[in-house]
Write a protein that holds these residues in place. Structure first.
Motif, PDB file in Angstrom:
ATOM      1  N   ILE A 186       0.814  -1.217   0.000  1.00  0.00           N
ATOM      2  CA  ILE A 186       0.000   0.000   0.000  1.00  0.00           C
ATOM      3  C   ILE A 186       0.845   1.264   0.000  1.00  0.00           C
ATOM      4  O   ILE A 186       0.331   2.366  -0.127  1.00  0.00           O
ATOM      5  N   GLY A 187       2.163   1.095   0.153  1.00  0.00           N
ATOM      6  CA  GLY A 187       3.054   2.248   0.241  1.00  0.00           C
ATOM      7  C   GLY A 187       2.956   3.185  -0.948  1.00  0.00           C
ATOM      8  O   GLY A 187       3.066   4.404  -0.804  1.00  0.00           O
ATOM      9  N   LYS A 188       2.755   2.617  -2.136  1.00  0.00           N
ATOM     10  CA  LYS A 188       2.680   3.472  -3.324  1.00  0.00           C
ATOM     11  C   LYS A 188       1.545   4.482  -3.192  1.00  0.00           C
ATOM     12  O   LYS A 188       1.741   5.681  -3.401  1.00  0.00           O
ATOM     13  N   GLY A 189       0.363   3.995  -2.846  1.00  0.00           N
ATOM     14  CA  GLY A 189      -0.785   4.886  -2.737  1.00  0.00           C
ATOM     15  C   GLY A 189      -0.650   5.886  -1.613  1.00  0.00           C
ATOM     16  O   GLY A 189      -0.924   7.082  -1.783  1.00  0.00           O
TER      17      GLY A 189
ATOM     18  N   LEU B 208       8.637 -10.132   4.123  1.00  0.00           N
ATOM     19  CA  LEU B 208       7.703 -10.481   5.184  1.00  0.00           C
ATOM     20  C   LEU B 208       6.276 -10.381   4.670  1.00  0.00           C
ATOM     21  O   LEU B 208       5.887  -9.368   4.079  1.00  0.00           O
ATOM     22  N   LEU B 209       5.498 -11.448   4.867  1.00  0.00           N
ATOM     23  CA  LEU B 209       4.090 -11.400   4.486  1.00  0.00           C
ATOM     24  C   LEU B 209       3.387 -10.262   5.212  1.00  0.00           C
ATOM     25  O   LEU B 209       3.714  -9.930   6.356  1.00  0.00           O
ATOM     26  N   TRP B 210       2.402  -9.693   4.542  1.00  0.00           N
ATOM     27  CA  TRP B 210       1.632  -8.585   5.118  1.00  0.00           C
ATOM     28  C   TRP B 210       0.211  -8.698   4.608  1.00  0.00           C
ATOM     29  O   TRP B 210      -0.019  -9.003   3.427  1.00  0.00           O
ATOM     30  N   GLY B 211      -0.748  -8.475   5.475  1.00  0.00           N
ATOM     31  CA  GLY B 211      -2.134  -8.508   5.025  1.00  0.00           C
ATOM     32  C   GLY B 211      -3.066  -8.950   6.132  1.00  0.00           C
ATOM     33  O   GLY B 211      -2.700  -8.979   7.311  1.00  0.00           O
TER      34      GLY B 211
ATOM     35  N   ALA C  56      -6.980  -0.481  -3.455  1.00  0.00           N
ATOM     36  CA  ALA C  56      -5.718  -0.975  -4.031  1.00  0.00           C
ATOM     37  C   ALA C  56      -5.093  -2.077  -3.187  1.00  0.00           C
ATOM     38  O   ALA C  56      -3.870  -2.244  -3.185  1.00  0.00           O
ATOM     39  N   LEU C  57      -5.924  -2.835  -2.471  1.00  0.00           N
ATOM     40  CA  LEU C  57      -5.431  -3.969  -1.696  1.00  0.00           C
ATOM     41  C   LEU C  57      -5.561  -5.226  -2.552  1.00  0.00           C
ATOM     42  O   LEU C  57      -6.646  -5.553  -3.021  1.00  0.00           O
ATOM     43  N   PRO C  58      -4.462  -5.943  -2.776  1.00  0.00           N
ATOM     44  CA  PRO C  58      -4.477  -7.069  -3.710  1.00  0.00           C
ATOM     45  C   PRO C  58      -5.326  -8.238  -3.221  1.00  0.00           C
ATOM     46  O   PRO C  58      -5.308  -8.587  -2.043  1.00  0.00           O
ATOM     47  N   PRO C  59      -6.083  -8.870  -4.119  1.00  0.00           N
ATOM     48  CA  PRO C  59      -6.868 -10.050  -3.756  1.00  0.00           C
ATOM     49  C   PRO C  59      -5.959 -11.216  -3.374  1.00  0.00           C
ATOM     50  O   PRO C  59      -4.754 -11.200  -3.642  1.00  0.00           O
TER      51      PRO C  59
ATOM     52  N   ASP D  75      -2.872  -3.101 -13.325  1.00  0.00           N
ATOM     53  CA  ASP D  75      -2.078  -2.303 -12.394  1.00  0.00           C
ATOM     54  C   ASP D  75      -0.681  -2.913 -12.337  1.00  0.00           C
ATOM     55  O   ASP D  75      -0.438  -3.894 -11.630  1.00  0.00           O
ATOM     56  N   THR D  76       0.241  -2.353 -13.074  1.00  0.00           N
ATOM     57  CA  THR D  76       1.594  -2.917 -13.200  1.00  0.00           C
ATOM     58  C   THR D  76       2.304  -3.023 -11.866  1.00  0.00           C
ATOM     59  O   THR D  76       2.980  -4.021 -11.585  1.00  0.00           O
ATOM     60  N   PHE D  77       2.163  -2.005 -11.019  1.00  0.00           N
ATOM     61  CA  PHE D  77       2.842  -2.023  -9.723  1.00  0.00           C
ATOM     62  C   PHE D  77       2.385  -3.220  -8.897  1.00  0.00           C
ATOM     63  O   PHE D  77       3.202  -3.937  -8.321  1.00  0.00           O
ATOM     64  N   THR D  78       1.069  -3.449  -8.852  1.00  0.00           N
ATOM     65  CA  THR D  78       0.528  -4.558  -8.059  1.00  0.00           C
ATOM     66  C   THR D  78       0.964  -5.908  -8.618  1.00  0.00           C
ATOM     67  O   THR D  78       1.370  -6.807  -7.868  1.00  0.00           O
ATOM     68  N   THR D  79       0.873  -6.075  -9.924  1.00  0.00           N
ATOM     69  CA  THR D  79       1.236  -7.362 -10.513  1.00  0.00           C
ATOM     70  C   THR D  79       2.728  -7.647 -10.349  1.00  0.00           C
ATOM     71  O   THR D  79       3.125  -8.787 -10.063  1.00  0.00           O
TER      72      THR D  79
END
Length: 432
Positions: free
Chosen positions: A278-281, A313-316, A352-355, A369-373
């Motif tokens: 989420i840092g980008k947003g 590190l996993l995050w979510g 903008a939270l990835p599924p 969304d290139t950044f997310t992928t």
């Protein structure tokens, strides 16, 4: 360590509230929304249930979650009662309420908290429904504790490095560094830019110094081997020695946490920093530079040797379900919220939270969304949870290590002495 449950007193101790602080904790709980019927009892087939989430207390996230709730209530002709606590109070409040039988239904959990809550023995096994969700393997594992699927993954990301491509280009760095040696060399080139540039806005404040863990793993420290704490081994000492070298060479700055790093990056004063996806947003929204978002790039953490797997590190978050009243409906709600493609697509569009599902990540709204992928493929793919998440003392473990790392950065201890002391303190904590 026991997995049978945590008493109310143990929960208080877990969050740093001793016997003298119990009255204060009770007062805090009294200010929070009251729960439903006793967990573990009541009609498991009841259509109405509670949903607890810290995100319902946040102005940005609340409307997106309310859309999901309203749609569910309309389609199922049911009523969901929402319960919200601020993030910093959420785990303590939830644990106290859950221990007192005042929490029912579905509960939103930071994946780092799952082990702590699962040990209370109040959560339902969601293994049978998890198989229907189409979750990625990394996401599915984030909802497991001690081999049982207690949580359905809602959003699965990671904490990794973000680069400012404009600064890298200005310093003549044409490719992202892939090894620690290349990374250090890149930081030295960035330092030559002058103008107050911090090449790597790494964590140096105690509050965020748990960011050292992926670097320790990069250098070969497993942190935990079975029940044996490995902090204090040669690899952990090497990692801290390197981190100290970066600090002394002013390639990283003193007294920086995540918020400081975001501010520096947003001002164009940092080339690399650690953040969640989420840092980008968040960072670009705070920046006066409206071209910054396009310059932000996900970077796999450099490895010690070519061919090593990058550490992250996993995050979510996951959604767990409390055994008892409304259990069946809450389980279906959790499955729908985390795996229904239309729902996860709208949620991504809003926040903008990835599924956490394969189909969700392939959805055109997400895939474009290139950044997310790129983040998912380059960073989350090899991310793992902390081995210390399964301990109720996780926060104390992180703080114990962070204080020793900071002691080295300010010159009060050597890397060897600090890591040996950190290892001893962590070993004592995991035995409690």
């Amino acid at each position: 360590m026991t997995t049978s449950g945590i008493s109310r007193r143990s929960a208080l101790r877990m969050f740093g509230i001793g016997a003298l602080g119990m009255a204060g904790a009770g007062a805090l709980g009294a200010c929070a929304p009251s729960g439903g019927s006793t967990s573990g009892g009541g009609d498991t087939k009841a259509k109405n249930f509670d949903f607890s989430s810290w995100s319902l207390n946040e102005a940005t996230a609340k409307p997106a979650i309310e859309k999901i709730i309203v749609a569910w209530e309309k389609s199922e002709k049911a009523k969901i009662r929402t319960v919200a606590y601020p993030y910093n109070e959420y785990l303590s409040q939830l644990t106290l309420k859950l221990g007192g039988g005042e929490t029912t239904g579905a509960v939103h959990l930071d994946m780092a908290w799952l082990g702590t809550v699962a040990q209370m023995g109040k959560l339902a096994d969601l293994g049978p429904v998890a198989a229907k969700g189409g979750y990625t393997e990394v996401a599915l594992n984030s909802g497991k504790y001690d081999g049982t699927q207690y949580g359905l993954p809602w959003n699965t990301g990671s904490i990794g490095l973000i680069a400012n491509s404009k600064l890298l280009e200005k310093a003549g760095i044409k490719e992202h560094p892939t090894t620690t040696e290349e990374f250090e060399a890149a930081l030295r080139e960035l330092k030559k830019l002058g103008g107050g540039i911090v090449p790597y806005a790494a964590a140096t404040k105690v509050a965020q110094l748990k960011d050292i863990f992926p670097w320790m793993q990069t250098f070969g420290c497993t942190l935990l081997d079975g029940d044996q704490v490995t902090i204090g081994d040669d690899a952990s000492i090497d990692a801290l020695t390197w981190y100290k070298k970066l600090h002394d060479a002013k390639l990283i700055a003193s007294d920086v946490d995540r918020f400081d790093a975001r501010a520096l990056f947003g001002q164009g004063k940092a080339a690399f920093y650690d953040d969640a996806i989420i840092g980008k947003g968040v960072t670009s929204a705070q920046s006066k530079d409206k071209t910054l978002a396009a310059a932000m790039q996900p970077v796999p953490r450099p490895v010690l040797r070519a061919g090593d797997s990058p550490r992250a590190l996993l995050w979510g978050g996951v959604i767990a379900v409390v055994k008892g009243k409304g259990q069946e409906a809450a389980t279906q709600f959790a499955l729908h919220t985390t795996s229904d493609q239309a729902t996860t697509s709208r949620y991504f569009a809003d926040l903008a939270l990835p599924p956490s599902t394969t189909s969700g990540l392939a959805d055109p709204k997400v895939a474009k969304d290139t950044f997310t992928t790129e983040w998912t493929e380059k960073i989350t793919k090899t991310a793992t949870g902390s081995p210390f998440w399964r301990f109720a003392q996780n926060a104390q473990i992180e703080e114990a290590v962070a204080k020793q790392v900071q002691a080295v950065l300010v010159g009060k201890s050597s890397p060897k002495d600090a890591m040996k002391q950190a290892g001893k303190e962590v070993s004592d904590l995991v035995k409690r």
